[in-house]
Write a protein that holds these residues in place. Structure first.
Motif, PDB file in Angstrom:
ATOM      1  N   ILE A 178       0.666  -1.366   0.002  1.00  0.00           N
ATOM      2  CA  ILE A 178      -0.027   0.496  -0.222  1.00  0.00           C
ATOM      3  C   ILE A 178       0.928   1.217  -0.395  1.00  0.00           C
ATOM      4  O   ILE A 178       1.841   1.401   0.982  1.00  0.00           O
ATOM      5  CB  ILE A 178      -1.236  -0.295   1.625  1.00  0.00           C
ATOM      6  CG1 ILE A 178      -1.739  -1.538   1.759  1.00  0.00           C
ATOM      7  CG2 ILE A 178      -1.740   1.041   0.861  1.00  0.00           C
ATOM      8  CD1 ILE A 178      -2.151  -0.743   2.911  1.00  0.00           C
ATOM      9  N   ASP A 179       0.533   2.305  -0.987  1.00  0.00           N
ATOM     10  CA  ASP A 179       1.475   3.327  -1.153  1.00  0.00           C
ATOM     11  C   ASP A 179       1.028   4.187  -0.669  1.00  0.00           C
ATOM     12  O   ASP A 179      -0.265   4.304  -0.523  1.00  0.00           O
ATOM     13  CB  ASP A 179       1.964   3.800  -2.535  1.00  0.00           C
ATOM     14  CG  ASP A 179       2.826   4.031  -3.067  1.00  0.00           C
ATOM     15  OD1 ASP A 179       3.935   4.202  -2.376  1.00  0.00           O
ATOM     16  OD2 ASP A 179       2.993   4.354  -4.434  1.00  0.00           O
ATOM     17  N   ASP A 180       2.401   5.050   0.558  1.00  0.00           N
ATOM     18  CA  ASP A 180       1.604   6.296   0.418  1.00  0.00           C
ATOM     19  C   ASP A 180       0.955   5.876   1.466  1.00  0.00           C
ATOM     20  O   ASP A 180      -0.086   6.936   2.461  1.00  0.00           O
ATOM     21  CB  ASP A 180       1.070   7.461  -0.601  1.00  0.00           C
ATOM     22  CG  ASP A 180       1.647   7.700  -1.571  1.00  0.00           C
ATOM     23  OD1 ASP A 180       2.835   7.674  -1.403  1.00  0.00           O
ATOM     24  OD2 ASP A 180       1.337   7.793  -3.046  1.00  0.00           O
ATOM     25  N   PHE A 181       0.993   5.206   2.927  1.00  0.00           N
ATOM     26  CA  PHE A 181       0.226   4.557   3.831  1.00  0.00           C
ATOM     27  C   PHE A 181      -0.253   5.973   4.883  1.00  0.00           C
ATOM     28  O   PHE A 181       1.439   6.304   4.872  1.00  0.00           O
ATOM     29  CB  PHE A 181       0.587   3.705   4.437  1.00  0.00           C
ATOM     30  CG  PHE A 181      -0.848   2.920   5.346  1.00  0.00           C
ATOM     31  CD1 PHE A 181      -1.960   2.076   4.286  1.00  0.00           C
ATOM     32  CD2 PHE A 181      -0.282   3.158   7.109  1.00  0.00           C
ATOM     33  CE1 PHE A 181      -2.616   2.117   5.599  1.00  0.00           C
ATOM     34  CE2 PHE A 181      -1.277   2.718   7.104  1.00  0.00           C
ATOM     35  CZ  PHE A 181      -2.763   2.305   6.919  1.00  0.00           C
ATOM     36  N   ALA A 235       9.249   2.219   5.179  1.00  0.00           N
ATOM     37  CA  ALA A 235       9.496   3.885   4.894  1.00  0.00           C
ATOM     38  C   ALA A 235       9.980   4.764   3.642  1.00  0.00           C
ATOM     39  O   ALA A 235      11.093   3.943   2.839  1.00  0.00           O
ATOM     40  CB  ALA A 235      10.529   4.189   6.437  1.00  0.00           C
ATOM     41  N   GLU A 236       8.895   5.461   2.998  1.00  0.00           N
ATOM     42  CA  GLU A 236       9.091   6.244   1.988  1.00  0.00           C
ATOM     43  C   GLU A 236       9.957   7.990   2.130  1.00  0.00           C
ATOM     44  O   GLU A 236       9.597   8.487   3.391  1.00  0.00           O
ATOM     45  CB  GLU A 236       7.766   7.024   1.053  1.00  0.00           C
ATOM     46  CG  GLU A 236       7.221   5.576   0.894  1.00  0.00           C
ATOM     47  CD  GLU A 236       6.225   6.056  -0.386  1.00  0.00           C
ATOM     48  OE1 GLU A 236       5.363   6.600   0.318  1.00  0.00           O
ATOM     49  OE2 GLU A 236       6.303   6.092  -1.604  1.00  0.00           O
ATOM     50  N   GLY A 237      10.679   8.282   0.979  1.00  0.00           N
ATOM     51  CA  GLY A 237      11.328   9.485   1.559  1.00  0.00           C
ATOM     52  C   GLY A 237      12.687   9.623   2.362  1.00  0.00           C
ATOM     53  O   GLY A 237      12.682  10.572   3.720  1.00  0.00           O
TER      54      GLY A 237
HETATM   55 MG    MG Z   1       4.648   6.426  -2.384  1.00  0.00          MG
END
Ligand code: MG
Ligand code: C2E
Ligand code: MG
Ligand code: MG
Length: 278
Positions: A178-181, A235-237
């Motif tokens: 699930i992206d951008d959760f 963790a993104e970014g």
């Molecule tokens: Mg994303």
């Protein structure tokens, strides 16, 4: 004097508005006529396992370079492609390209799980599953090397999409993240809908993890919750060592971000993997 100023402002506003309409039109027209092979490229951003201390996956990110407009961000053109119903053909190009890359890598003994972004609209296409299966079969690629990234809340919108996602799991055996959760309308009950592989904790939360105690607590709780229900976290970014240290402390499984590597060409990623193996 005031009137003249108001008029100028109005002209200024109209010009800006017209410019943005023109640009949108131009992008629409270009998307309808360009050769994807000539202008599109997939970049890959490393996904790094904290425990294994190495890159174990890569997210495929679409890049478009046009001779008139230069490089155009997916943030700008993907929504336009969705609007004019070109997202299916673009999405198919992305899937095929990524799967062919996985096949090439496996010939070089490089085994990475490749994340492919899917627009919700692609799930409305009844050929989606068979296309994907076709690309895997034609290239003798095992589904375990694919991870489909979808944005949260996709399932709330309708039965057909839910069915398609079920097929991804059950008939293809593909994992889904699930992206951008944690941004938008998160609902934890959503996690119960499917056996998701991973949640990708959204960049805005990671941005403030060391400065905002509330968001820090949310990330901490998300990681604990995911762990207790058997879902992995990435963790993104992640841009700073301090963020990586905090995430390591919290038991996050994986990280992705400029600290570990920006999205890069295939050859740059291969170089990076070489340096990690020494
Ligand atoms: Mg994303
Ligand atoms: P996303 O799937 O959430 O991808 C992550 C975005 O965050 C990427 O932007 C990536 O370059 C950027 N990013 C990663 N780490 C960092 C960091 O440390 N700092 C900063 N500032 N940014 C970071 P990008 O490549 O511009 O893509 C934007 C969005 O466009 C993606 O968000 C995704 O929703 C969409 N997209 C990209 N490629 C595709 C595609 O092939 N198909 C579809 N449907 N959407 C795509
Ligand atoms: Mg993504
Ligand atoms: Mg996204």
């Amino acid at each position: 004097e005031a009137k003249a100023q108001g008029k100028n402002r109005c002209i200024f506003f109209n010009t800006k508005f017209k410019d943005s309409l023109n640009r949108k039109n131009e992008i629409e027209n270009l998307l309808k006529k360009i050769s994807y092979d000539d202008e599109f490229e997939l970049y890959y951003q490393p996904q790094y396992s904290i425990r294994d201390k190495k890159t174990i996956g890569a997210e495929a990110l679409l890049r478009w370079n046009n001779k008139d407009l230069g490089s155009i961000s997916p943030v700008e053109f993907i929504p336009i492609a969705e609007e004019i119903d070109y997202i299916n053909s673009i999405g198919e190009w992305v899937m095929e390209k990524a799967i062919k890359q996985i096949a090439k890598w496996s010939n070089q003994s490089i085994y990475l799980k490749v994340g492919i972004n899917i627009s919700p609209k692609q799930l409305d296409n009844k050929n989606f599953i068979s296309k994907l299966k076709g690309f895997l079969d034609e290239n003798s690629v095992s589904p375990e090397y694919i991870d489909i990234e979808i944005t949260e809340n996709i399932t709330i919108e309708g039965g057909y999409r839910v069915k398609q996602i079920e097929s991804l799991f059950s008939s293809l055996g593909i994992s889904i993240s699930i992206d951008d959760f944690g941004t938008g309308y998160s609902s934890l009950s959503y996690l119960k809908t499917f056996p998701f592989e991973r949640i990708k904790i959204a960049k805005p939360l990671i941005d403030v993890i060391s400065t905002d105690n509330f968001d820090f607590q949310i990330v901490k709780a998300l990681i604990m919750l995911a762990k207790s229900i058997g879902i992995k976290t990435i963790a993104e970014g992640v841009e700073f060592q301090e963020q990586l240290d905090i995430l390591t402390e919290l038991g996050c499984d994986e990280v992705q971000g400029y600290l570990l590597g920006k999205p890069m060409t295939v050859s740059h990623l291969e170089e990076l993997l070489n340096t990690q193996n020494i």
